[in-house]
Write a protein that holds these residues in place. Structure first.
Motif, short mmCIF file in Angstrom:
data_model
loop_
_atom_site.label_atom_id
_atom_site.label_comp_id
_atom_site.label_asym_id
_atom_site.label_seq_id
_atom_site.Cartn_x
_atom_site.Cartn_y
_atom_site.Cartn_z
N THR A 120 0.80 -1.23 0.00
CA THR A 120 0.00 0.00 0.00
C THR A 120 0.83 1.28 0.00
O THR A 120 0.27 2.37 -0.11
N ARG A 121 2.13 1.17 0.12
CA ARG A 121 2.96 2.36 0.29
C ARG A 121 2.82 3.40 -0.83
O ARG A 121 2.91 4.61 -0.56
N PRO A 122 2.60 3.01 -2.10
CA PRO A 122 2.47 4.04 -3.14
C PRO A 122 1.40 5.08 -2.84
O PRO A 122 1.50 6.22 -3.31
N ALA A 123 0.40 4.72 -2.05
CA ALA A 123 -0.68 5.67 -1.77
C ALA A 123 -0.28 6.76 -0.80
O ALA A 123 -0.98 7.77 -0.67
N GLU A 124 0.85 6.60 -0.11
CA GLU A 124 1.23 7.57 0.91
C GLU A 124 1.69 8.91 0.34
O GLU A 124 1.29 9.96 0.80
N LEU A 125 2.54 8.88 -0.68
CA LEU A 125 3.09 10.11 -1.26
C LEU A 125 3.06 10.09 -2.78
O LEU A 125 2.69 11.07 -3.42
N PHE A 126 3.42 8.96 -3.34
CA PHE A 126 3.56 8.89 -4.79
C PHE A 126 2.27 9.23 -5.52
O PHE A 126 2.28 9.96 -6.51
N PHE A 127 1.15 8.69 -5.07
CA PHE A 127 -0.10 8.93 -5.77
C PHE A 127 -0.41 10.43 -5.84
O PHE A 127 -0.86 10.94 -6.87
N GLN A 128 -0.19 11.12 -4.76
CA GLN A 128 -0.43 12.57 -4.76
C GLN A 128 0.46 13.27 -5.78
O GLN A 128 0.00 14.12 -6.55
N GLN A 129 1.74 12.91 -5.81
CA GLN A 129 2.67 13.52 -6.75
C GLN A 129 2.29 13.20 -8.19
O GLN A 129 2.38 14.05 -9.08
N ALA A 130 1.88 11.97 -8.43
CA ALA A 130 1.49 11.57 -9.79
C ALA A 130 0.28 12.36 -10.26
O ALA A 130 0.22 12.81 -11.42
N ARG A 131 -0.68 12.56 -9.39
CA ARG A 131 -1.87 13.31 -9.78
C ARG A 131 -1.52 14.77 -10.06
O ARG A 131 -2.04 15.37 -11.01
N GLU A 132 -0.66 15.34 -9.24
CA GLU A 132 -0.27 16.73 -9.45
C GLU A 132 0.45 16.92 -10.78
O GLU A 132 0.32 17.97 -11.42
N ARG A 133 1.19 15.91 -11.20
CA ARG A 133 1.94 16.00 -12.47
C ARG A 133 1.18 15.38 -13.64
O ARG A 133 1.72 15.30 -14.75
N ASN A 134 -0.03 14.91 -13.38
CA ASN A 134 -0.87 14.31 -14.42
C ASN A 134 -0.18 13.10 -15.06
O ASN A 134 -0.15 12.96 -16.29
N VAL A 135 0.38 12.25 -14.23
CA VAL A 135 1.04 11.03 -14.67
C VAL A 135 0.10 9.86 -14.46
O VAL A 135 -0.49 9.71 -13.37
N ALA A 136 -0.07 9.04 -15.47
CA ALA A 136 -0.92 7.85 -15.35
C ALA A 136 -0.26 6.82 -14.44
O ALA A 136 0.97 6.69 -14.42
#
Length: 328
Positions: A181-197
């Motif tokens: 589950t670790r990707p949901a901690e920080l990475f998901f937020q960063q990906a959404r901000e940069r519009n990365v799939a």
């Protein structure tokens, strides 16, 4: 199935895709007729995203996909492949322009395509993410018309965070499931901000989260769940998500009472992933039509309740987190 926009491409894909590792190799005996039937069943059910790699069966997975898409004709689904793991050794130097071009040309032939929708660097060495020239080489392949977009498939969250600093990286494929589950901690937020799939892979923890395995389950000698239990062939995180097998079995038994209605354990696990809005598409594997259709059906389940989400989070923290969280 809902559709989700695939990052900056502007193209929408349905949220359940088709992961094609299992129809290539490393999952025991592969039956090509069944694999082809699985692909047809998934596409007939509305799947429009297929993920493969040039090393799955040394190109066999790509070839099966190319064969099916040629036979079907019409508009092609979004097909993502990967490059880099055919190198005899994983070194930064191996990701040269000549090698990357050769890998892409081979995939174009295997998939019977004029242009590849997406090519992902396939879990390259961590040092590669600190070499901008590697990503510049992918830009050249875009300029040449060989690929439309490029991304990365990563082992670790840290690699994902570094990769999305490069503006041309369209997508990141990462292990995300009830046991990782670790990707949901920080990475998901960063990906959404940069519009990365975000492509969520290994969604069922190599089948552990299907709820069908036990202590006496036998895996064939050519199945990575047998030969890579301790990371003998590649990163152990790819096999059962890095969770010790018996630990995973015990956690599954804690999850089982949370099932509702006719939903299977696998469908619950897939629906949990879809609760994350940052995930663009999840890519469960299927080696026969029944598995393909069961995967698609997970998208029709109602959202999981707050109580169920809390219970699943508690199982992760208590049983799984000590084994995997800081490692990947």
């Amino acid at each position: 199935m809902r559709s989700r926009v695939f990052g900056r491409t502007g193209r929408s894909v349905r949220e359940i895709g088709f992961g094609a590792w299992a129809i290539g190799d490393a999952w025991g005996q592969v039956n090509d007729d069944e694999a082809i039937a699985a692909l047809h069943a998934a596409l007939d059910a509305g799947v429009d995203f297929i993920d493969t790699a040039d090393v799955y069966g040394d190109g066999h997975s790509e070839q099966l996909i190319g064969k099916v898409l040629k036979a079907r004709g019409g508009e092609r689904p979004f097909v993502a492949t990967k490059a880099g793991r055919r190198l005899p050794q994983q070194t930064v130097a191996g990701y040269s322009q000549d090698n990357l071009t050769a890998f892409v040309d081979r995939s174009l032939q295997n998939l019977q395509a004029d242009t590849l929708d997406l090519v992902q660097l396939h879990c390259p060495p961590t040092d590669l993410y600190y070499h901008p020239e590697a990503f510049e080489r992918m830009e050249r392949l875009v300029a040449q018309g060989k690929i439309r977009h490029y991304g990365v498939s990563v082992e670790r969250v840290e690699e994902a965070l570094k990769a999305i600093e490069y503006p041309g990286v369209t997508s990141v494929q990462i292990i995300f499931n009830l046991f990782r589950t670790r990707p949901a901690e920080l990475f998901f937020q960063q990906a959404r901000e940069r519009n990365v799939a975000v492509i969520a892979r290994v969604p069922l923890a190599s089948g552990l989260l299907s709820g069908k395995f036990g202590r006496d389950t036998h895996f064939e000698s050519n199945d990575h769940r047998q030969f890579n239990r301790n990371g003998e062939a590649f990163d152990v995180g790819e096999t059962f998500s890095g969770v010790p097998y018996e630990v995973g079995l015990a956690a599954v038994e804690r999850i089982r009472p949370l099932l509702a209605g006719d939903a299977s354990m696998a469908q619950l696990a897939l629906r949990w992933i879809l609760m994350a809005e940052a995930v663009t598409v999840v890519i469960p594997g299927a080696r026969n039509p029944r598995q393909a259709l069961d995967n698609v059906a997970a998208a029709g389940l109602p959202p999981l309740s707050a109580d169920v989400m809390e219970a699943l989070a508690r199982i992760y923290v208590e049983d799984i987190k000590p084994h995997v969280h800081q490692r990947w």
